[in-house]
Design a protein around this motif. Structure first.
Motif, PDB file in Angstrom:
ATOM      1  N   PRO A  52       0.618  -0.915   0.141  1.00 14.46           N
ATOM      2  CA  PRO A  52       0.457  -0.278  -0.034  1.00 14.46           C
ATOM      3  C   PRO A  52       1.110   1.263  -0.166  1.00 14.46           C
ATOM      4  O   PRO A  52       0.976   1.755   0.612  1.00 14.46           O
ATOM      5  N   VAL A  53       1.942   1.465  -0.674  1.00 15.33           N
ATOM      6  CA  VAL A  53       2.490   2.777  -1.198  1.00 15.33           C
ATOM      7  C   VAL A  53       1.711   3.953  -1.677  1.00 15.33           C
ATOM      8  O   VAL A  53       1.444   4.975  -0.703  1.00 15.33           O
ATOM      9  N   HIS A  54       0.806   3.858  -1.782  1.00 15.03           N
ATOM     10  CA  HIS A  54      -0.499   5.168  -2.326  1.00 15.03           C
ATOM     11  C   HIS A  54      -1.653   4.702  -2.323  1.00 15.03           C
ATOM     12  O   HIS A  54      -2.344   4.124  -1.850  1.00 15.03           O
ATOM     13  N   VAL A  55      -2.799   5.410  -1.037  1.00 17.76           N
ATOM     14  CA  VAL A  55      -3.829   5.122  -0.585  1.00 17.76           C
ATOM     15  C   VAL A  55      -4.549   7.015  -0.207  1.00 17.76           C
ATOM     16  O   VAL A  55      -3.638   7.624  -0.538  1.00 17.76           O
ATOM     17  N   ALA A  56      -5.867   6.795  -1.368  1.00 20.12           N
ATOM     18  CA  ALA A  56      -6.774   8.168  -1.076  1.00 20.12           C
ATOM     19  C   ALA A  56      -8.144   7.072  -0.474  1.00 20.12           C
ATOM     20  O   ALA A  56      -8.356   5.918  -1.501  1.00 20.12           O
ATOM     21  N   LEU A  57      -8.876   7.519  -0.075  1.00 19.52           N
ATOM     22  CA  LEU A  57     -10.028   7.367   0.188  1.00 19.52           C
ATOM     23  C   LEU A  57     -11.331   8.198  -0.767  1.00 19.52           C
ATOM     24  O   LEU A  57     -11.199   8.915  -1.475  1.00 19.52           O
ATOM     25  N   LEU A  58     -11.785   7.163  -1.468  1.00 16.38           N
ATOM     26  CA  LEU A  58     -12.502   7.750  -2.730  1.00 16.38           C
ATOM     27  C   LEU A  58     -14.658   8.060  -1.529  1.00 16.38           C
ATOM     28  O   LEU A  58     -14.254   8.116  -0.741  1.00 16.38           O
ATOM     29  N   VAL A 105      -4.040  12.905  -6.090  1.00 21.61           N
ATOM     30  CA  VAL A 105      -4.950  13.815  -5.082  1.00 21.61           C
ATOM     31  C   VAL A 105      -6.762  13.327  -5.735  1.00 21.61           C
ATOM     32  O   VAL A 105      -6.414  12.654  -6.768  1.00 21.61           O
ATOM     33  N   VAL A 106      -7.351  13.556  -5.322  1.00 28.17           N
ATOM     34  CA  VAL A 106      -9.174  12.943  -5.902  1.00 28.17           C
ATOM     35  C   VAL A 106      -9.493  14.606  -6.392  1.00 28.17           C
ATOM     36  O   VAL A 106      -9.336  15.570  -5.810  1.00 28.17           O
ATOM     37  N   LEU A 107      -9.848  15.098  -7.738  1.00 30.25           N
ATOM     38  CA  LEU A 107     -10.492  15.554  -8.408  1.00 30.25           C
ATOM     39  C   LEU A 107     -11.644  16.284  -7.745  1.00 30.25           C
ATOM     40  O   LEU A 107     -12.801  15.273  -7.286  1.00 30.25           O
ATOM     41  N   HIS A 108     -12.299  17.647  -8.793  1.00 31.23           N
ATOM     42  CA  HIS A 108     -13.375  17.648  -7.511  1.00 31.23           C
ATOM     43  C   HIS A 108     -14.432  17.061  -7.954  1.00 31.23           C
ATOM     44  O   HIS A 108     -15.696  17.297  -7.744  1.00 31.23           O
ATOM     45  N   ASP A 109     -14.064  16.312  -9.439  1.00 31.44           N
ATOM     46  CA  ASP A 109     -14.962  15.509 -10.252  1.00 31.44           C
ATOM     47  C   ASP A 109     -15.536  13.885  -9.095  1.00 31.44           C
ATOM     48  O   ASP A 109     -16.506  13.363  -9.412  1.00 31.44           O
ATOM     49  N   GLY A 110     -14.582  13.520  -8.403  1.00 30.84           N
ATOM     50  CA  GLY A 110     -14.532  12.652  -7.736  1.00 30.84           C
ATOM     51  C   GLY A 110     -13.776  11.085  -8.180  1.00 30.84           C
ATOM     52  O   GLY A 110     -13.492  10.487  -7.450  1.00 30.84           O
ATOM     53  N   VAL A 430     -18.265  20.281  10.771  1.00 30.18           N
ATOM     54  CA  VAL A 430     -16.783  20.151  10.005  1.00 30.18           C
ATOM     55  C   VAL A 430     -17.199  19.413   8.765  1.00 30.18           C
ATOM     56  O   VAL A 430     -17.667  18.773   8.624  1.00 30.18           O
ATOM     57  N   LEU A 431     -15.741  20.391   7.812  1.00 34.68           N
ATOM     58  CA  LEU A 431     -15.854  19.303   6.579  1.00 34.68           C
ATOM     59  C   LEU A 431     -14.259  18.937   6.514  1.00 34.68           C
ATOM     60  O   LEU A 431     -13.471  19.944   7.275  1.00 34.68           O
ATOM     61  N   ILE A 432     -14.012  17.714   6.547  1.00 36.08           N
ATOM     62  CA  ILE A 432     -12.123  17.308   6.125  1.00 36.08           C
ATOM     63  C   ILE A 432     -11.910  16.638   4.861  1.00 36.08           C
ATOM     64  O   ILE A 432     -13.359  16.015   4.307  1.00 36.08           O
ATOM     65  N   ARG A 433     -11.839  17.090   4.130  1.00 33.91           N
ATOM     66  CA  ARG A 433     -11.146  17.167   2.778  1.00 33.91           C
ATOM     67  C   ARG A 433     -10.710  15.592   2.522  1.00 33.91           C
ATOM     68  O   ARG A 433      -9.726  15.247   3.368  1.00 33.91           O
ATOM     69  N   PRO A 434     -11.128  14.496   2.241  1.00 33.06           N
ATOM     70  CA  PRO A 434     -10.482  13.130   2.400  1.00 33.06           C
ATOM     71  C   PRO A 434      -9.190  13.045   2.059  1.00 33.06           C
ATOM     72  O   PRO A 434      -8.681  13.927   0.940  1.00 33.06           O
ATOM     73  N   GLY A 435      -8.455  12.071   2.926  1.00 32.72           N
ATOM     74  CA  GLY A 435      -6.787  12.077   2.662  1.00 32.72           C
ATOM     75  C   GLY A 435      -6.363  11.563   1.191  1.00 32.72           C
ATOM     76  O   GLY A 435      -6.781  10.379   1.040  1.00 32.72           O
ATOM     77  N   ILE A 441       3.304  11.550   2.799  1.00 30.65           N
ATOM     78  CA  ILE A 441       3.259  13.300   2.798  1.00 30.65           C
ATOM     79  C   ILE A 441       1.462  13.104   2.550  1.00 30.65           C
ATOM     80  O   ILE A 441       0.876  12.054   1.593  1.00 30.65           O
ATOM     81  N   ASN A 442       0.564  13.909   3.382  1.00 29.07           N
ATOM     82  CA  ASN A 442      -1.070  13.732   2.207  1.00 29.07           C
ATOM     83  C   ASN A 442      -1.592  14.847   1.632  1.00 29.07           C
ATOM     84  O   ASN A 442      -1.623  15.706   2.105  1.00 29.07           O
ATOM     85  N   MET A 443      -1.518  14.760   1.085  1.00 28.20           N
ATOM     86  CA  MET A 443      -1.611  15.901   0.002  1.00 28.20           C
ATOM     87  C   MET A 443      -2.657  16.239  -0.193  1.00 28.20           C
ATOM     88  O   MET A 443      -3.214  17.554  -0.813  1.00 28.20           O
ATOM     89  N   GLU A 444      -4.186  15.760   0.209  1.00 26.39           N
ATOM     90  CA  GLU A 444      -5.233  16.214  -0.178  1.00 26.39           C
ATOM     91  C   GLU A 444      -6.213  16.752   1.703  1.00 26.39           C
ATOM     92  O   GLU A 444      -6.491  18.089   1.587  1.00 26.39           O
ATOM     93  N   GLN A 445      -5.611  16.196   2.681  1.00 25.88           N
ATOM     94  CA  GLN A 445      -6.461  16.680   4.183  1.00 25.88           C
ATOM     95  C   GLN A 445      -6.436  17.764   3.848  1.00 25.88           C
ATOM     96  O   GLN A 445      -5.522  18.751   4.278  1.00 25.88           O
ATOM     97  N   ARG A 446      -7.428  18.703   5.174  1.00 33.32           N
ATOM     98  CA  ARG A 446      -7.647  19.826   5.551  1.00 33.32           C
ATOM     99  C   ARG A 446      -8.706  20.160   5.935  1.00 33.32           C
ATOM    100  O   ARG A 446      -9.936  19.564   5.854  1.00 33.32           O
ATOM    101  N   LEU A 447      -9.666  20.161   7.366  1.00 36.54           N
ATOM    102  CA  LEU A 447     -10.599  20.116   7.793  1.00 36.54           C
ATOM    103  C   LEU A 447     -10.664  22.037   7.918  1.00 36.54           C
ATOM    104  O   LEU A 447      -9.248  22.881   8.487  1.00 36.54           O
ATOM    105  N   VAL A 448     -11.994  22.259   6.949  1.00 38.21           N
ATOM    106  CA  VAL A 448     -12.789  23.271   7.828  1.00 38.21           C
ATOM    107  C   VAL A 448     -13.779  23.564   8.543  1.00 38.21           C
ATOM    108  O   VAL A 448     -15.000  22.411   8.814  1.00 38.21           O
ATOM    109  N   GLY A 449     -13.484  24.397   9.856  1.00 38.33           N
ATOM    110  CA  GLY A 449     -15.317  24.226  10.307  1.00 38.33           C
ATOM    111  C   GLY A 449     -16.255  25.614   8.951  1.00 38.33           C
ATOM    112  O   GLY A 449     -15.757  26.346   9.021  1.00 38.33           O
ATOM    113  N   LEU A 450     -17.258  25.319  10.160  1.00 37.01           N
ATOM    114  CA  LEU A 450     -18.862  25.799   9.200  1.00 37.01           C
ATOM    115  C   LEU A 450     -19.343  26.486   9.961  1.00 37.01           C
ATOM    116  O   LEU A 450     -19.362  25.961  11.535  1.00 37.01           O
TER     117      LEU A 450
END
Length: 787
Positions: A52-58, A105-110, A430-435, A441-450
């Motif tokens: 599992p060299v590279h993993v991404a949550l869909l 990364v995961v594109l904006h279309d998923g 909160v929103l959390i961008r899937p990692g 390096i996690n190239m995607e994750q970020r938490l944004v409060g709402l």
């Protein structure tokens, strides 16, 4: 209206009894650490069938795993897999090329976007190819290729949905030092050179102003501006004196209560590793790294994962790189509110090179991998359930629920509905961008409060204001109750504004490319046009100019002092945060050179000499050049005629010496100055150590068998140290000559006596008197007529 906050559950510290095992081995606890304070670890029943060299949550909740060749040089059966966290089952599939060591990364279309990979092993070369994985079809599809290859690149999703790639090894070896942008539907931009060489897999974070922050692993930090495609100089330097290689970095939670103020935290790294951390405030006027608290163990090849309550889980790594005997098995939990770490228990297996960690939709964390040597990887995976999932007795906590989202795709800054029966007890949304994780390096994750308001059976939640705070794409939406317990996430999509057209930047002055002389001024003015909104900001860049930038529509005069060719650019941004393509003008600052001939002159004190200086223009130079000289000794004066030239031409330099000038060799520097630019050329003046020689009379007539005399005079210049020896050439047969004296020291005379024999041949002869002294030779002629 409430804004998101980090709810805290307060629990007493309970005793812990553990039976430990060596690194890389599982533990059989007699009494496991109390789940309510440290959480709980378990091993997944099924093992990973590929590395599992590279993993991404869909956005369907499944995990994409990409191994490619899996760090096995002879492997040609390139593999990927999908893991279902609910069934804990794997499905594998072959790949058409080696996606080992890509950026993802995961594109904006998923769809998951795979950038580059491995073209060859030892030495490693990077792939130009790219692919997308569609969760709906379960298939990989190749997309447009890049200009050059990348192996170990970092990809970052920008606020407008583009993907920026940076670094990685080229398809011919060596580091790719350019930035490229990928846009869904149109492919790749041209490459933009960085002007500096980054490390492989650089740590990059999109900041809230739209710039991309480079956080390491080197000590120097910079910003990249995607609007102007330019990098800043170094803005901050880490306190830790070493390179934080294979440490990690996290953009800390972005909360509306403080205006989404961005802070980045770096953890560990180095070999041997450090346990230190550092934090930088990207909104501060003066950017400065400051030490944070230390982790419980040093870590290289570690991971850090943002949890729904805003805390950061630090896992894995080791003291020495790829060394299971020094594995860091402690899990640490960082709290940004208290700026302190607490224990999150211990995982069972060493997590080293090629390990990963991902937040899952049920608010647990998947920890996988470890590949310290080729051909052997850690197949066992673990799940960490944080303490927020347990009550004070260690039993599963009662979780708030989300029963629906309306709509499931939302626009920036607009409200949407979250259906929940627990609205009255919700303390945070909160929103959390899937990692997407690889190589620490996690190239995607970020938490944004709402921000939100509670109603009957629902919450009215306001989406983030723009894509720089939360780039478009899928996010996990969590609600947390007053005890800090998170719900199971629901996926919500932030849509890029498809209707928003990019504004157009126009440079109105100068109307075309310009050429100026050094020190010249160019007047800049511009405008922006936005067909579906308004222009909100202007960003001028003036490389080589002063000032170097401006945020005014009409910045006015910019001074260019250094010869060269420079591209001035204007980018405008509309009211929705979308930037234009850059409008540009080329400013050529002309140049000139000067030369002089001859390169050297020799004179006696009191004498003069001339040099000719030539002005040669370049790149359209038309300016005036003023001439001066430096390096003059006392008693030497100069004058130029003319004193200045315009565009091109020659001027005569007259150098006059007085009798008092000391003998010696002098380097005179001719300087030609036009505005701020000066060009120079050197000439040499030799003064003094010389003499002159004369003979009087210059002609003598004698009869055969008689004699006559001439006087030889030597006039010595200042500094002549030796005697001048005299000699005679051209003497005809049967004529004798003598000097009295035969040499002269300083200034003086010698009598030259010429005697003829009676049988000498009649005729006219030219005799040459030569004086030699101090390396100087001078001659004079005398005519002898025999009758």
């Amino acid at each position: 209206m409430r804004t998101a906050n980090v709810a805290r559950a307060v629990a007493p510290l309970l005793g812990v009894i553990l039976v430990t095992a060596g690194p890389g081995q599982s533990r059989a606890p007699v009494l496991q650490a109390q789940a309510s304070t440290q959480g709980q670890w378990r091993t997944v029943a099924n093992q990973s069938p590929i590395n599992p060299v590279h993993v991404a949550l869909l956005h369907n909740g499944q995990v994409l795993i990409v191994a490619g060749s899996g760090n096995v040089p002879a492997e040609t059966n390139y593999q990927a897999a999908v893991w279902d966290p609910h069934s804990e089952l794997f499905s594998t599939q072959p790949l058409g090329w080696d996606m080992f060591c890509n950026g993802m990364v995961v594109l904006h279309d998923g769809r998951a976007f795979v950038n580059g990979g491995n073209l060859q092993y030892d030495p490693f070369y990077g792939e130009r190819r790219n692919a997308v994985f569609d969760p709906a079809t379960g298939l990989f599809t190749d997309v447009e290729t890049m200009a050059r290859g990348r192996w170990y690149p970092t990809v970052t999703t920008l606020g407008d949905g583009r993907v920026m790639t940076f670094s990685g090894l080229l398809d011919t070896g060596g580091t790719n030092t350019t930035v490229e942008f990928y846009r869904v539907g149109s492919g790749w931009s041209q490459p933009y050179p960085a002007g500096w060489t980054p490390p492989l897999y650089p740590r990059m974070h999109l900041s809230t102003d739209g710039r991309v922050f480079y956080a390491g692993s080197t000590r120097s930090s910079r910003f990249f501006n995607p609007s102007t495609n330019t990098w800043t100089s170094i803005i901050a330097t880490t306190n830790y004196s070493g390179n934080r290689n294979y440490g990690t970095s996290v953009l800390l939670p972005l909360m509306p209560a403080n205006g989404y103020r961005p802070n980045v935290m770096i953890f560990g790294g180095g070999n041997p590793a450090t346990a230190t951390t550092e934090i930088i405030d990207l909104a501060a006027t003066t950017k400065q790294w400051r030490y944070g608290p230390a982790m419980s163990q040093p870590r290289i090849q570690m991971n850090a994962t943002i949890l729904p309550n805003g805390r950061i889980l630090a896992t894995g790594g080791s003291l020495n790189n790829e060394d299971a005997l020094t594995a860091s098995l402690n899990a640490d939990l960082y709290d940004p509110v208290t700026n302190a770490f607490s224990s999150a228990g211990q995982n069972a297996y060493a997590r080293l090179y090629h390990s990963s960690a991902l937040l899952l939709p049920d608010a647990t964390v998947l920890v996988a991998g470890g590949n310290p040597e080729r051909g052997n990887y850690e197949k066992r995976m673990e799940i960490y359930s944080p303490a927020y999932l347990f009550d004070l007795n260690g039993a599963p906590a009662v979780r708030p629920t989300i029963s629906g989202l309306t709509p499931e795709t939302v626009d920036y800054g607009v409200p949407f509905q979250v259906q929940t029966p627990d609205g009255g007890d919700i303390a945070s949304v909160v929103l959390i961008r899937p990692g997407a994780t690889t190589h620490s390096i996690n190239m995607e994750q970020r938490l944004v409060g709402l921000a939100y308001t509670a109603g009957s059976g629902s919450l009215t939640v306001t989406a983030p204001p723009n894509g720089n705070i939360a780039p478009p794409g899928y996010y996990m939406l969590f609600v947390l109750n007053s005890a800090g317990v998170p719900s199971v996430a629901r996926f919500v999509r932030l849509a890029p504004s498809a209707s928003n057209q990019a504004p157009v930047a126009v440079i109105t002055s100068p109307a075309s490319n310009v050429v100026v002389n050094p020190g010249g001024v160019v007047a800049f003015a511009g405008s922006g046009d936005d067909t579906d909104g308004s222009v909100s900001t202007y960003a001028w860049s003036f490389p080589g100019g002063s000032p170097g930038s401006s945020t005014q529509a009409n910045p006015g005069n910019v001074t260019y002092s250094t010869p060269g060719s420079y591209t001035a650019s204007l980018t405008v941004t509309d009211d929705k945060g979308l930037a234009s393509e850059a409008a540009a003008r080329t400013v050529t600052v002309s140049n000139f050179s000067i030369s002089a001939a001859p390169s050297s002159q020799a004179v006696l004190p009191g004498a003069s000499a001339n040099f000719v200086a030539t002005l040669t223009p370049a790149a359209g130079f038309t300016g005036a050049v003023d001439f001066t000289v430096t390096g003059l000794p006392s008693g030497m004066t100069v004058a130029f005629n003319p004193a200045s030239l315009t565009g091109s031409g020659t001027t005569t330099l007259s150098v006059t010496t007085s009798a008092a000038v000391a003998a010696g060799t002098y380097t005179l520097t001719i300087r030609g100055t036009s505005g701020p630019v000066t060009r120079t050329v050197n000439v040499t003046m030799v003064v003094g150590a010389d003499f002159t020689l004369t003979v009087t009379p210059s002609s003598r007539t004698i009869s055969r068998g008689s004699s006559t005399t001439c006087t030889v005079t030597v006039a010595a210049g200042s500094g002549l140290s030796g005697a001048v020896s005299l000699s005679l050439g051209g003497l005809p047969s049967r004529v004798t000559a003598s000097f009295q004296p035969s040499s002269i020291t300083g200034s003086g005379t010698s009598v030259l006596t010429l005697s003829t024999a009676r049988n000498v041949k009649k005729g006219t002869s030219t005799l040459t008197v030569t004086g030699t002294g101090d390396g100087r030779v001078h001659s004079a002629n005398v005519t002898l007529i025999i009758r």
